[in-house]
Design an enzyme around this catalytic site. Structure first.
Site, PDB file in Angstrom:
ATOM      1  N   ASN A  93      32.454  39.762  97.368  1.00  0.00           N
ATOM      2  CA  ASN A  93      33.021  40.941  98.023  1.00  0.00           C
ATOM      3  C   ASN A  93      32.527  40.990  99.466  1.00  0.00           C
ATOM      4  O   ASN A  93      31.658  40.205  99.859  1.00  0.00           O
ATOM      5  CB  ASN A  93      32.586  42.206  97.266  1.00  0.00           C
ATOM      6  CG  ASN A  93      33.126  42.228  95.854  1.00  0.00           C
ATOM      7  OD1 ASN A  93      34.317  42.066  95.624  1.00  0.00           O
ATOM      8  ND2 ASN A  93      32.236  42.414  94.877  1.00  0.00           N
TER       9      ASN A  93
ATOM     10  N   GLU B  62      41.767  43.053  85.984  1.00  0.00           N
ATOM     11  CA  GLU B  62      40.519  42.571  86.575  1.00  0.00           C
ATOM     12  C   GLU B  62      40.223  41.112  86.250  1.00  0.00           C
ATOM     13  O   GLU B  62      39.769  40.368  87.118  1.00  0.00           O
ATOM     14  CB  GLU B  62      39.339  43.442  86.116  1.00  0.00           C
ATOM     15  CG  GLU B  62      39.374  44.867  86.642  1.00  0.00           C
ATOM     16  CD  GLU B  62      39.051  44.991  88.121  1.00  0.00           C
ATOM     17  OE1 GLU B  62      38.543  44.023  88.731  1.00  0.00           O
ATOM     18  OE2 GLU B  62      39.317  46.071  88.680  1.00  0.00           O
TER      19      GLU B  62
ATOM     20  N   ASP C 161      31.557  40.388  91.121  1.00  0.00           N
ATOM     21  CA  ASP C 161      31.926  41.158  89.944  1.00  0.00           C
ATOM     22  C   ASP C 161      31.948  40.229  88.737  1.00  0.00           C
ATOM     23  O   ASP C 161      32.396  39.087  88.841  1.00  0.00           O
ATOM     24  CB  ASP C 161      33.289  41.818  90.146  1.00  0.00           C
ATOM     25  CG  ASP C 161      33.301  42.734  91.369  1.00  0.00           C
ATOM     26  OD1 ASP C 161      32.303  43.422  91.602  1.00  0.00           O
ATOM     27  OD2 ASP C 161      34.314  42.752  92.092  1.00  0.00           O
TER      28      ASP C 161
ATOM     29  N   ASP D  80      30.471  42.825 100.891  1.00  0.00           N
ATOM     30  CA  ASP D  80      29.027  43.042 100.990  1.00  0.00           C
ATOM     31  C   ASP D  80      28.213  41.899 100.388  1.00  0.00           C
ATOM     32  O   ASP D  80      26.997  41.980 100.272  1.00  0.00           O
ATOM     33  CB  ASP D  80      28.629  44.367 100.338  1.00  0.00           C
ATOM     34  CG  ASP D  80      28.949  44.429  98.855  1.00  0.00           C
ATOM     35  OD1 ASP D  80      29.426  43.416  98.288  1.00  0.00           O
ATOM     36  OD2 ASP D  80      28.729  45.497  98.254  1.00  0.00           O
TER      37      ASP D  80
ATOM     38  N   SER E  72      28.316  40.890  97.294  1.00  0.00           N
ATOM     39  CA  SER E  72      28.149  41.049  95.843  1.00  0.00           C
ATOM     40  C   SER E  72      29.287  40.357  95.108  1.00  0.00           C
ATOM     41  O   SER E  72      30.275  39.948  95.714  1.00  0.00           O
ATOM     42  CB  SER E  72      28.114  42.539  95.475  1.00  0.00           C
ATOM     43  OG  SER E  72      29.377  43.139  95.726  1.00  0.00           O
TER      44      SER E  72
ATOM     45  N   ASN F  22      30.165  45.097  88.985  1.00  0.00           N
ATOM     46  CA  ASN F  22      29.545  44.641  90.225  1.00  0.00           C
ATOM     47  C   ASN F  22      28.041  44.437  90.096  1.00  0.00           C
ATOM     48  O   ASN F  22      27.331  45.275  89.567  1.00  0.00           O
ATOM     49  CB  ASN F  22      29.850  45.663  91.328  1.00  0.00           C
ATOM     50  CG  ASN F  22      29.388  45.195  92.669  1.00  0.00           C
ATOM     51  OD1 ASN F  22      28.264  45.452  93.056  1.00  0.00           O
ATOM     52  ND2 ASN F  22      30.263  44.500  93.384  1.00  0.00           N
TER      53      ASN F  22
END
Length: 146
Positions: free
Chosen positions: A68, A56, A74, A70, A72, A81
């Site tokens: 992302n 990650e 991370d 949408d 959002s 998130n």
């Protein structure tokens, strides 16, 4: 005029770099395992957490992922998130399941990240991380870290 702009840019860059180095760090597999164990994470989970952190964020505590689909982002070593787990600084809506500021996931102290990641695990399982497919199965033992 150009020289002033360049000097200002260099000064801002150095200042930002100085504050970043004080607020975040890059761990390695064993450091992460030992720090998570010290925070009560079961030893049989440590190899999986190390795999997720490597996939990650490459063990970097300060990483904010790109937007992302949408909108959002991370955050932190486990890329948690901001739509579901932490409150972004911009005030955007978040379910904020960990009841924490996203910026608190970006520091050199991984306690908040570990606690929030454990909450994600308890509520959604390992599959909450898209990188889980790489970390599900036979992993190298973490025992050499202790």
């Amino acid at each position: 005029m150009k020289a002033t702009a360049i000097i200002l840019f260099i000064g801002v860059t150095l200042f930002a770099g100085a504050s970043l180095s004080q607020a975040a760090r890059t761990l390695n597999r064993c450091t992460l395992a030992r720090e998570m164990a010290a925070r009560g994470v079961p030893r049989d989970q440590l190899a999986r957490w190390a795999c997720i952190a490597q996939r990650e964020s490459d063990y970097r505590t300060w990483v904010v992922g790109p937007a992302n689909s949408d909108g959002s982002n991370d955050y932190g070593i486990f890329q948690l998130n901001n739509l579901y787990w932490c409150q972004p600084a911009n005030g955007r809506f978040s379910h904020n399941g960990c009841r924490i500021s996203c910026n608190d996931l970006l520091t050199d102290d991984i306690t908040n990240s570990v606690r929030c990641a454990q909450r994600v695990l308890s509520e959604q399982g390992w599959g909450a991380w898209s990188t889980w497919r790489f970390c599900n199965g036979n992993l190298p033992s973490i025992n050499d870290c202790f």
